[in-house]
Design a protein around this motif. Sequence first.
Motif: not given
Lengths: 539, 422
Positions: A367, A370, A394-396, A398-400, B94-96, B295, B299-300, B302, B353-356
């Motif tokens: 990253l 990091r 989808p819908n998982v 993914t937050n670290i 729904d995704n990348h 990334n 996703h990192s 928050n 964030v949720a890939h949808n």
Amino acid sequence: MTSRKLGLSSLVVLAVGCGVDRPDHGASAGGGGSDAGADPGGGELVAPACATRGPRITRRLSNAQLRNTLQAVFQDTTVPTGDILTDPVVLGFKADATQATVRDLDSQLIMNNAEAVADWAVTKKLGQLTSCQTMDATCPRTLIQTLGKKLYREPLAQATVDAYAALFSAETSFADGTRAVISAMLQSPYVLYRRELGTLGSDGNYHLTPYELASSLSYMLTNGPPDDTLMSAADQGHLTTTADLDREAARLLAAPQSEVAFGQFVRSWLSIDDLPTRAKMDPSNRLTDAVRAGMLQETVSVFMNVLRSNAKVSELFTATYTFMDQNLASYYGLGGASSTFQRVELPANTRAHGILGEGAILTRHALADRSSPVQRGKLVRERLLCEEIAPPPPNVNTNIPAPTGNITTRERYQEHSADPFCNSCHQRLDPVGFSFEHFDAFGHKRDQENGQPIDSTGTLAGMTSGDVALDGLDSLSTYLATSQAVSKCLVRYMSYNAYGLDHCSESSISDELAKSDGSVKSIVMAVIHAPQFTTRAAD
Amino acid sequence: MSKLTRRDFAKRVGLAALFAPFMSLVNRAPASAAALGKAKYLLIFYTNGTDPKAWTPAGSTLNNIVFSTMTQTLSPLLANLVLVEKLSSNGSADNHAAPGGLTGQGYSGQSRVSIDQFVADKLKAAGVTTPIPSLVLGSVASQQQNSFFRNNQPLSPIFSPVAAYDAIFGSVAGVSPNLLQRRKSALDLVNTELKQLSSQLDSEGRQKLELHADSIRAVEGRLSGGASGSGGGSCASGTRPAAATQDLLASVTHLDLAVTAFSCDITRVAAVQFGHDQSTQVAIDEVGNKGDWHNDYIHSDNPRTRLANLERWLGEQFVAAATKLKALPAPTGGGTLFDQTLMVWARNMGDAVAHNGSDMRFVFSGGAGGYLTTSPTGRYIDGGGDAHQRALCSAAAAMGITSFDGFGDANFARTPLDSIGK
């Protein structure tokens, strides 16, 4: 001809539970807009089948190859070039034979550049291009034949010479005639495409002509056009046997230009090509442009050393040396380097061995501030083992988790993977990436993170021999050094980069390698010796 | 020498003219057809997905927008602003690398065409011809492209603003007769050689060279002036841009070039992609600490402070394009370019964030020739789970397209959104 789409069917899909509707590897093509001419026509460009040998094809030069060609032909690096051709990225490489096209606005850009080069050449190079400047029947044709052979990478047919002579004669001065000829040549498909057409042989296959083989060798090994020696060999019929190919390949591999070609291969293979532009939060401001460039040169230099010294694939992972200059050595906190890049033996316990311990890998696959066990695990799975990691469904979540207290990166990712659903995929990524944890996002070695000791144990799960326990990066490199899967993966990417088609002549290459010394060079030569390099299937 | 050479000509008009437009020097020919729909120009602003919770303008009603922090920077456009969310991609985005954002079809789609290409084809079929049917610009060159499609084939945007400038404004008009003849002769030879090569290839090999031949025909059309725009006035191309230092800043330049191309009536359809779903390096002071859009920001972080800042910065670029459109007269007449343009901010995913893609969102703006239903306090449409391709159909409808056969997924509605326009 049967054909197949580069897609899921050709890939190893990894994890149960990661299944989603998947992307194919069809790639982007062309430059930026729809054509203004005829109807949309045509359809999807699909890669041809190529079990043993593929069909006769044309391959558009990459933008870098076009630039290298112009610089070589005019023997001048100031020849006008730029972003003329758009290179589709497929499998991480800009080498795809099917997807690289000239379409839409590309011809406009090609014409613009052709005219700019023609103006430049007439102004700066006319004396170099021709020893005469008379508007008689001979002088222009000599220019056309000489320059045309270099640009076309084969002698021009008489009808082609006549066509250019007609363009020339429509002008009223030698300079304008030359300008017209150069601007037309540089738009020619014979310049823009490599031909892999061949002539029909008694065995029912098409055999590439000596000039086509010269181009194939040259663009594969130097990313540029054939030099005079190679063209002379083609002229004299000395580019027909395996021994001929071996002789010329050895010569080109020793030439400085081979580092251009294999440097691009290595940067694409290891997904480090964009290191110079990665956005990094470097509080020390030591990750300078020069350091980033040095990191790339380090990795390319190690690869070239392994290649040129006939060393085994394993040495890529076990090398106890590297190449550095003072600037890079200082960044790493190592000594023993000079003002220019040179081989340096790594002091014991200073860093991990081989390419995985190098700054380019560690810094690019992280990253901004990091380390990233996920990205590093993905590198190993996809680029070294040729496994495909499905994107998160989808819908998982993914937050670290955000860093709290003295938590380490490993602990953050362990929390992230605690969910069994996430872990169904991440068990193949994170535990591999954990073995890199002694190295931060900038390539520096560390024994602690946030005051906590580094734990770099992990697992490389799912190998043919079972799960492989890891304890630090050297343990991963040691395993990969002897892995047949790694060699096979390198073969796949190297042959794809050379042929522009995936999974070509695999069995032939595999058979030759089984009898080889296991060197990187043996892979290069097996690719050259394979049917796809010299022949094409009948239509 | 009796003929005016290109070099001589360049000396007279300045070296920049080698790559500069001649549109500022000549009056454009009258249009072959003025327009098909209410909106004359379609500008697509394409980005990654976002964090719905941070983006959603909570409290908004049909005729009143209550801006969220992310959307606040769009407020200068309030009277011409329509925010739409809660549309479903039905799995296509729904995704990348999912290709549904602009096509309505997912990975397994067999006839993917992005809305910009669909509209460009329809305009051409209706006789609305411009020198360039459409522009696709931006994105990140190091990544595999999966946003824009034609004949199910992904298209690469032009990544370099310099190349885009040269392609758009390459010298095609006002050239000397000698140069024009030289160009035509060269292209004749190129066509002959393409046929020679094609004759030795199988059908798929020929298909690739046919794309080349199409591209040549496009240049020939520009040379012959057979694809003139509907200008009639003059326009300024601006200066050839410098190479960009990062991809997002390149896209800012691309957006400016697209607007300029509209002002010269060189094209009616332009799409500019900001970033890429896999890798977009961001080093913009207003956004905060440098990092990768996906990334690091999605996703990192928050809370997603940097993502919010980036969304606000993107909003500023969208508004800046609108401001430039407002400052330029429409070549087609009828007020400013803004009055005649439909601007659409579309995305490759809904919830990045949720890939949808179950909550796709759009921003519509521009005068759109009166197509958009507007409110002084903005409009907000809750899509209620409708197919997101309906929003894309709305863009096409604004451009006068009434049949959406061949676009999107036939299993879902292919009609404009209810209540967005008229």
